[in-house]
Design a protein around this motif. Structure first.
Motif, mmCIF file in Angstrom:
data_model
loop_
_atom_site.group_PDB
_atom_site.id
_atom_site.type_symbol
_atom_site.label_atom_id
_atom_site.label_comp_id
_atom_site.label_asym_id
_atom_site.label_seq_id
_atom_site.Cartn_x
_atom_site.Cartn_y
_atom_site.Cartn_z
ATOM 1 N N GLN A 78 0.815 -1.215 0.000
ATOM 2 C CA GLN A 78 0.000 0.000 0.000
ATOM 3 C C GLN A 78 0.853 1.272 0.000
ATOM 4 N N ILE A 79 1.995 1.211 0.674
ATOM 5 C CA ILE A 79 2.902 2.362 0.671
ATOM 6 C C ILE A 79 3.558 2.497 -0.696
ATOM 7 N N ALA A 80 3.917 1.367 -1.316
ATOM 8 C CA ALA A 80 4.526 1.406 -2.646
ATOM 9 C C ALA A 80 3.554 1.996 -3.671
ATOM 10 N N VAL A 81 2.284 1.629 -3.572
ATOM 11 C CA VAL A 81 1.273 2.221 -4.459
ATOM 12 C C VAL A 81 1.184 3.726 -4.224
ATOM 13 N N SER A 174 -1.155 4.785 8.244
ATOM 14 C CA SER A 174 -1.740 3.445 8.103
ATOM 15 C C SER A 174 -2.599 3.445 6.850
ATOM 16 N N ARG A 175 -2.067 2.889 5.762
ATOM 17 C CA ARG A 175 -2.683 3.024 4.452
ATOM 18 C C ARG A 175 -3.500 1.806 4.041
ATOM 19 N N PHE A 176 -4.719 2.064 3.570
ATOM 20 C CA PHE A 176 -5.530 1.064 2.894
ATOM 21 C C PHE A 176 -6.116 1.776 1.688
ATOM 22 N N VAL A 177 -5.378 1.728 0.569
ATOM 23 C CA VAL A 177 -5.688 2.570 -0.589
ATOM 24 C C VAL A 177 -7.081 2.274 -1.127
ATOM 25 N N ARG A 178 -7.462 1.013 -1.150
ATOM 26 C CA ARG A 178 -8.793 0.655 -1.656
ATOM 27 C C ARG A 178 -9.879 1.369 -0.857
ATOM 28 N N GLY A 179 -9.711 1.424 0.458
ATOM 29 C CA GLY A 179 -10.672 2.118 1.298
ATOM 30 C C GLY A 179 -10.661 3.618 1.071
ATOM 31 N N LEU A 180 -9.465 4.195 0.886
ATOM 32 C CA LEU A 180 -9.364 5.636 0.660
ATOM 33 C C LEU A 180 -10.043 6.044 -0.647
ATOM 34 N N VAL A 181 -9.858 5.226 -1.686
ATOM 35 C CA VAL A 181 -10.488 5.521 -2.983
ATOM 36 C C VAL A 181 -12.000 5.492 -2.837
ATOM 37 N N HIS A 182 -12.511 4.488 -2.141
ATOM 38 C CA HIS A 182 -13.954 4.371 -1.951
ATOM 39 C C HIS A 182 -14.479 5.530 -1.098
ATOM 40 N N SER A 215 -5.919 -5.093 9.359
ATOM 41 C CA SER A 215 -5.920 -4.244 10.555
ATOM 42 C C SER A 215 -5.941 -2.770 10.166
ATOM 43 N N ASN A 216 -5.090 -2.374 9.214
ATOM 44 C CA ASN A 216 -5.062 -0.984 8.768
ATOM 45 C C ASN A 216 -6.413 -0.557 8.214
ATOM 46 N N GLY A 217 -7.005 -1.447 7.399
ATOM 47 C CA GLY A 217 -8.282 -1.115 6.789
ATOM 48 C C GLY A 217 -9.391 -0.964 7.809
ATOM 49 N N PHE A 218 -9.484 -1.934 8.729
ATOM 50 C CA PHE A 218 -10.601 -1.929 9.666
ATOM 51 C C PHE A 218 -10.492 -0.805 10.685
ATOM 52 N N PHE A 219 -9.328 -0.653 11.303
ATOM 53 C CA PHE A 219 -9.193 0.347 12.357
ATOM 54 C C PHE A 219 -9.128 1.774 11.811
ATOM 55 N N SER A 220 -8.784 1.926 10.518
ATOM 56 C CA SER A 220 -8.730 3.264 9.926
ATOM 57 C C SER A 220 -10.102 3.780 9.532
ATOM 58 N N PHE A 221 -11.049 2.852 9.323
ATOM 59 C CA PHE A 221 -12.339 3.276 8.799
ATOM 60 C C PHE A 221 -13.516 2.910 9.690
ATOM 61 N N SER A 222 -13.259 2.468 10.910
ATOM 62 C CA SER A 222 -14.368 2.088 11.772
ATOM 63 C C SER A 222 -14.074 2.411 13.234
ATOM 64 N N LEU A 223 -15.083 2.959 13.925
ATOM 65 C CA LEU A 223 -15.005 3.185 15.374
ATOM 66 C C LEU A 223 -15.820 2.146 16.135
ATOM 67 N N VAL A 224 -16.366 1.179 15.402
ATOM 68 C CA VAL A 224 -17.196 0.157 16.040
ATOM 69 C C VAL A 224 -16.446 -0.598 17.134
ATOM 70 N N PRO A 225 -15.170 -0.996 16.941
ATOM 71 C CA PRO A 225 -14.484 -1.705 18.035
ATOM 72 C C PRO A 225 -14.448 -0.910 19.336
ATOM 73 N N LEU A 226 -14.216 0.404 19.235
ATOM 74 C CA LEU A 226 -14.193 1.225 20.446
ATOM 75 C C LEU A 226 -15.575 1.283 21.097
ATOM 76 N N ARG A 227 -16.601 1.395 20.274
ATOM 77 C CA ARG A 227 -17.957 1.435 20.815
ATOM 78 C C ARG A 227 -18.334 0.084 21.424
ATOM 79 N N ALA A 228 -17.848 -0.993 20.807
ATOM 80 C CA ALA A 228 -18.098 -2.328 21.354
ATOM 81 C C ALA A 228 -17.412 -2.486 22.711
ATOM 82 N N VAL A 229 -16.207 -1.930 22.829
ATOM 83 C CA VAL A 229 -15.493 -1.967 24.103
ATOM 84 C C VAL A 229 -16.288 -1.224 25.179
ATOM 85 N N LEU A 230 -16.819 -0.060 24.808
ATOM 86 C CA LEU A 230 -17.631 0.721 25.752
ATOM 87 C C LEU A 230 -18.859 -0.072 26.198
#
Length: 308
Positions: A78-81, A174-182, A215-230
């Motif tokens: 992802q960094i190379a891209v 923390s790069r997930f290019v596919r997610g950034l494009v979307h 991991s980069n994709g999920f944690f960069s685009f979702s706050l659900v884990p933090l809300r689940a922890v709460l």
């Protein structure tokens, strides 16, 4: 694209130990794009340990439209891209892998959809083969994140210059290019493709790299884990309070709870401790992302440029 304008098409290819594929791939791509307009290649060597960089240099010496960036070490796909996007100049930019699983024959169709007005042209794999872990990751991403990714969408895509100019302003490490494009939300067209078998060599995506990407994709685009922890923390606290109240009532009334019940409470406490550590781990992932970001290190280091 303005009708009649001379198009410059950039082909961005991240390369990691692809010595057997480079020459036939570049030749196959050129045969597809040389009649479409002017073109350039930006080959990004991501710290290859084989002869890939030497072959890239040979290709560049025979054709000045082939440009190269050699990174100082392996920074990841992802960094190379992202590095390739930084150095390309095209009106339209195509990102593709170096293993022939992104068929060069599809490129004219990507360009056609772009000329018809699409700012992003994505490819959807019709013969997708994925591991159970990958399927689970994309299902979780689609359900719980702000980016609704289709599991079959690949990294073989075309982007308009406007899109690329926006993407290269992103500073997250923390790069997930596919997610950034979307996430960018530009007008998108999706076309179906069949993924051929890898030409030569073996896939460079092992379990560790796939987990890192997930991991980069999920944690960069979702706050659900933090809300689940709460939510989980609140649930455990409520359960503890109820258990305390029941114990007090039992002590002063029927006294049903016997000494052996201590074992059950110990098990419950152990489970609670495990959940606590799990929650801390989720929080640590987000803290780790923040830590990397505030360090403000460059995404990559370049040791050599060719024809740039």
């Amino acid at each position: 694209m303005n009708e009649g304008a001379v198009m410059l098409l950039s082909i961005v290819i991240p390369v990691y130990n692809e010595e057997e594929n480079l020459k036939p791939l570049v030749s196959a791509v050129i045969s597809q794009i040389e009649l479409l307009g002017d073109y350039e290649f930006v080959l990004v060597d991501d710290g290859s340990t084989d002869r890939s960089l030497k072959i890239i240099a040979e290709l560049a010496s025979s054709n000045n439209k082939i440009k190269a960036v050699a990174l100082s070490r392996n920074f990841g796909n992802q960094i190379a891209v992202s590095a390739g996007l930084d150095f390309c100049s095209g009106d339209a930019v195509i990102t593709m892998d170096a293993d022939f699983q992104h068929a060069p024959e599809v490129i004219p169709q990507l360009v056609k959809e772009w000329k018809n007005g699409a700012q992003v042209v994505l490819t959807k794999r019709t013969n997708l083969k994925m591991t159970a872990g990958s399927i689970l990751f994309f299902k979780l991403m689609k359900k719980f994140s702000e980016v609704q990714l289709d599991i079959a969408i690949s990294d073989f895509r075309l982007m308009d210059r406007i899109v690329v100019d926006q993407l290269i302003t992103f500073e997250e490490s923390s790069r997930f290019v596919r997610g950034l494009v979307h996430w960018s939300g530009f007008e998108t067209k999706v076309i179906d493709i069949t993924v051929p078998e890898r030409f030569k060599g073996e896939s460079k995506f092992n379990f560790s790299s796939l987990m890192n990407l997930a991991s980069n994709g999920f944690f960069s685009f979702s706050l659900v884990p933090l809300r689940a922890v709460l939510f989980l923390g609140g649930l455990i606290t409520l359960g503890g309070i109820l258990a305390l109240i029941l114990s007090i009532i039992d002590h002063y009334t029927v006294q049903i709870i016997k000494a052996r019940a201590i074992a059950y409470f110990m098990m419950i406490n152990t489970i609670g401790l495990g959940l606590t550590l799990l929650c801390l781990g989720v929080i640590a992932e987000y803290v780790g992302i923040i830590h990397k970001q505030v360090q403000n290190r460059p995404l990559y280091l370049v040791k050599k440029k060719i024809n740039l």
